[in-house]
Design an enzyme around this catalytic site. Structure first.
Site, PDB file in Angstrom:
ATOM      1  N   TYR A 113       0.647  -0.959  -0.036  1.00 59.12           N
ATOM      2  CA  TYR A 113      -0.115  -0.043  -0.040  1.00 59.12           C
ATOM      3  C   TYR A 113       0.983   1.080   0.148  1.00 59.12           C
ATOM      4  O   TYR A 113       1.777   1.446   0.643  1.00 59.12           O
ATOM      5  CB  TYR A 113      -0.818  -0.018   1.103  1.00 59.12           C
ATOM      6  N   GLU A 201      -3.632   7.526  -4.232  1.00 59.67           N
ATOM      7  CA  GLU A 201      -3.349   6.418  -3.221  1.00 59.67           C
ATOM      8  C   GLU A 201      -3.207   5.171  -4.498  1.00 59.67           C
ATOM      9  O   GLU A 201      -3.928   5.104  -5.495  1.00 59.67           O
ATOM     10  CB  GLU A 201      -4.492   6.041  -2.692  1.00 59.67           C
TER      11      GLU A 201
END
Lengths: 390, 291
Positions: A113, A201
């Site tokens: 992530y 993101e």
């Protein structure tokens, strides 16, 4: 402002962040050609079909599928394109899928992530990274907070190379790979910064079996206040993804958000508008919307406000709560009277006007002959309007 | 006494020749505040308002010539962060930025700059300050407030008016009302203002009006728990707001469970803040406790 995954990937690519190639298709007639073209280009029969909507959790709703062969790909693409995709973020009605992204399937060795967003408390951008990718970062934060690394960027100095190395080291990369990913982190931050994003993101960032690092999925949101200087970004807005009433409201410079209840409300000021929704709920009703007509509520904004509220057929009564400051209540009252007459309202309207020239406003409403239920206080107004929707 | 602004404040208005700027500068002047001039680059030498106040090309010049210590900003959003930094660099002590719609990135730069210099910024995207019967620095209607002992800190303009209206009905006035703004990045937060009110002799109690989004109310609650000796009252707007949606204010968005109204109310109560359940009960709640 939100954009689609494929648009987010275009931005990443522009800033030198590797993304798996893919092709977007919105025309059902072009599905087979697109699949064939992606398969040939990447010499891979297996492809991914990904619904393009402005909501997360697409996989959970069946909007992202791995397709090992052409027949499956063709079937899945036809199923997903045009479906009403329900995800944890869309609400029960779901969102119509008007575009799908076809990309080659990738052999994933590991998922990570990586994101950049604003830390409001620290007044700094923050890079958030975790070796636990591909899952919701909120869940990781709850269960394994030690597996999340954060690096803050001082606005005075900007992102420093050692900070990128720190992120990359914490993710477990070493050697030449570390250098590549370090550059990727710097480029992601550059993309976030240059586009006035509020979040950039990559989830997941993947390491492939072949040893390459690529952004398998990407999400960007942008600061609406900065769109005036981000023409390319503003052009990516997809109005089809937004509620038509909300789009219409924004064109009238009104701030409207549709909700699921039956009590329409029109208020001046965002805080008072939220408080008005809250008191409707406390009195046993359900607000149908948030609507802030702004500090300078005028006859026109009141009329536009009524039109937008009433476009929602669930609305069974409307509460107008205006606290006059600079805006004078008598002017607002005239606007209400005109709007109620012109729009031939069929639902009851409760009006509470307080502040500057409230007394004159009450006389205008009383003398107008239009059917309006006056209320002296916020409490009384909320009680009356909930009673009327009863 | 009061906090931040009073009858001795020497106020300049940046953007005084614009329509918003001249309208509100007039209102502030008529309220009795000491508005000493304005700034519009390129219009130095002109006069503004019916009062014929001097207009300067720069804050630096305005400060030198008028001794201004407070600046009120109505400059359009693309140029507002620059105006904030200009005021700070000129030595203005209190900068009040009304402008709505300033990009976050600009404010990150401006707030860091202001802090480094040691000036104080209120806002942006706020209604400003009002010390009843002394000075109005912003767009709050003067008639909503009466002199008294409740210090009001709020993220919202009209909800502040609502609270002042309820306080008036209960026979309570305000020492100073401050709208801090609803943007994600603002100059002065709730805990800083609670501390100023705590130290102000004329303030007996504080009211903080917050909303969904961010952690500011939580930090303010922790301040109350650890430092406040005066009673603190609160209200949090947005318990019916859906997560992930921006409710009018750029900063009013629930990005995590702890940013919801319910979560904030719970922390406030645990830290000793008296929290009104309903926005209609704010005035009565405070009157009950102070009466």
């Amino acid at each position: 402002m939100k954009i689609h995954e494929y648009q987010a990937k275009e931005i990443l690519e522009d800033f030198g962040v590797p993304v798996p190639a893919g092709t977007v298709v919105g025309d059902p007639g072009a599905i087979d050609d697109t699949i064939g073209q992606v398969q040939r280009e990447f010499d891979s029969e297996a492809v991914m079909i990904k619904a393009q909507i402005h909501a997360g959790g697409r996989g959970k709703g069946g909007g992202v599928k791995y397709c090992p062969d052409t027949a499956t790909a063709a079937a899945e693409a036809r199923r997903i394109l045009g479906m009403q995709l329900v995800t944890p973020q869309t609400g029960p009605a779901g969102q119509l899928v008007q575009k799908i992204l076809v990309c080659p399937a990738i052999d994933i060795a590991k998922e990570y992530y990586l994101a950049v967003t604003l830390d409001r408390g620290r007044e700094q951008d923050v890079i958030i990274a975790s070796a636990e990718g591909g899952v919701e970062i909120e869940k990781v934060a709850e269960t394994n907070p030690e597996k999340i690394i954060k690096v803050w960027v001082d606005p005075q100095f900007g992102l420093q190379p050692f900070q990128c190395r720190r992120v990359v080291g914490a993710l477990g990369f070493a050697g030449a790979q570390a250098k590549t990913v370090s550059r990727l982190v710097a480029n992601l931050y550059r993309a976030y910064h240059a586009t006035d994003a509020s979040i950039a993101e990559i989830n997941p960032l993947v390491l492939t079996e072949q040893g390459e690092v690529t952004a398998l999925d990407a999400k960007f949101n942008f600061d609406d206040n900065a769109l005036y200087r981000q023409k390319d970004i503003a052009a990516m807005r997809d109005l089809a993804e937004e509620d038509p009433a909300e789009v219409e409201a924004s064109e009238s410079n009104l701030n409207y958000i549709k909700l699921d209840g039956t009590v329409g409300c029109m208020v001046n000021g965002a805080g008072l508008a939220m408080a008005t929704m809250d008191i409707i709920k406390l009195k046993g009703g359900e607000p149908a919307n948030f609507l802030d007509v702004g500090g300078g509520a005028s006859a026109e904004t009141v009329r536009d406000g009524f039109r937008i509220i009433l476009s929602d057929t669930n609305v069974r009564a409307v509460l107008v709560n205006i606290f006059g400051g600079i805006v004078r209540c008598d002017r607002v009252a005239n606007g209400i009277v005109d709007a109620v007459k012109d729009l031939s309202l069929e639902v009851p309207v409760v009006v509470r006007l307080a502040g500057t020239n409230a007394e004159e406003a009450k006389e205008i409403l009383a003398a107008s002959g239009v059917d309006i239920v006056p209320a002296a206080s916020l409490d009384e107004a909320a009680e009356k309007v909930v009673e009327l929707t009863g | 006494m009061s906090i931040l602004v009073d009858k001795d404040s020497r106020i300049i208005v940046q953007g005084i020749t614009g329509s918003e700027g001249s309208f509100h500068a007039t209102q502030c002047h008529e309220y009795g505040g000491n508005v000493v001039g304005g700034v519009t680059p390129g219009k130095g030498g002109e006069t503004a308002l019916d009062a014929g106040l001097p207009v300067f090309d720069s804050c630096h010049e305005a400060r030198e010539r008028t001794g201004a210590n407070v600046s009120l900003i109505f400059v359009p959003a693309p140029f507002a962060a620059d105006a904030v930094m200009e005021a700070a660099a000129a030595g203005i002590e209190l900068i009040v930025c009304i402008t709505e719609g300033i990009p976050v990135r600009d404010m990150l730069r401006a707030t860091a700059f202001v802090k480094k210099i040691g000036a104080r910024l209120i806002g942006p995207n706020c209604p400003g300050l009002l010390t009843p019967d002394e000075a109005k620095v912003g767009i709050m209607p003067g008639n909503i407030a009466t002199k008294g002992s409740v210090g009001v800190i709020s993220k919202s303009g009209t909800l502040t008016y609502e609270a002042a209206h309820q306080l008036a009905a209960a026979g309570l006035g305000q020492s100073t009302c401050i709208g801090i703004g609803g943007d994600p990045i603002i100059g002065t937060d709730m805990s800083e203002l609670l501390a100023l009110f705590e130290a102000d002799d004329d303030t007996e109690a504080m009211l903080m009006i917050g909303e969904i989004g961010g952690q500011m109310e939580i930090h303010a609650a922790e301040y109350v728990r650890d430092h406040a000796r005066k009673p603190v009252f609160g209200f949090i707007a947005g318990r019916t707001a859906p997560p992930g949606r921006r409710m009018g204010h750029a900063g009013a968005i629930i990005s995590g469970a702890d940013e919801s109204a319910a979560a904030k109310m719970k922390v406030l109560r645990a830290c000793g803040v008296h929290v009104a359940e309903s926005p209609a009960e704010i005035g009565a709640m405070i009157a009950d406790h102070l009466g």
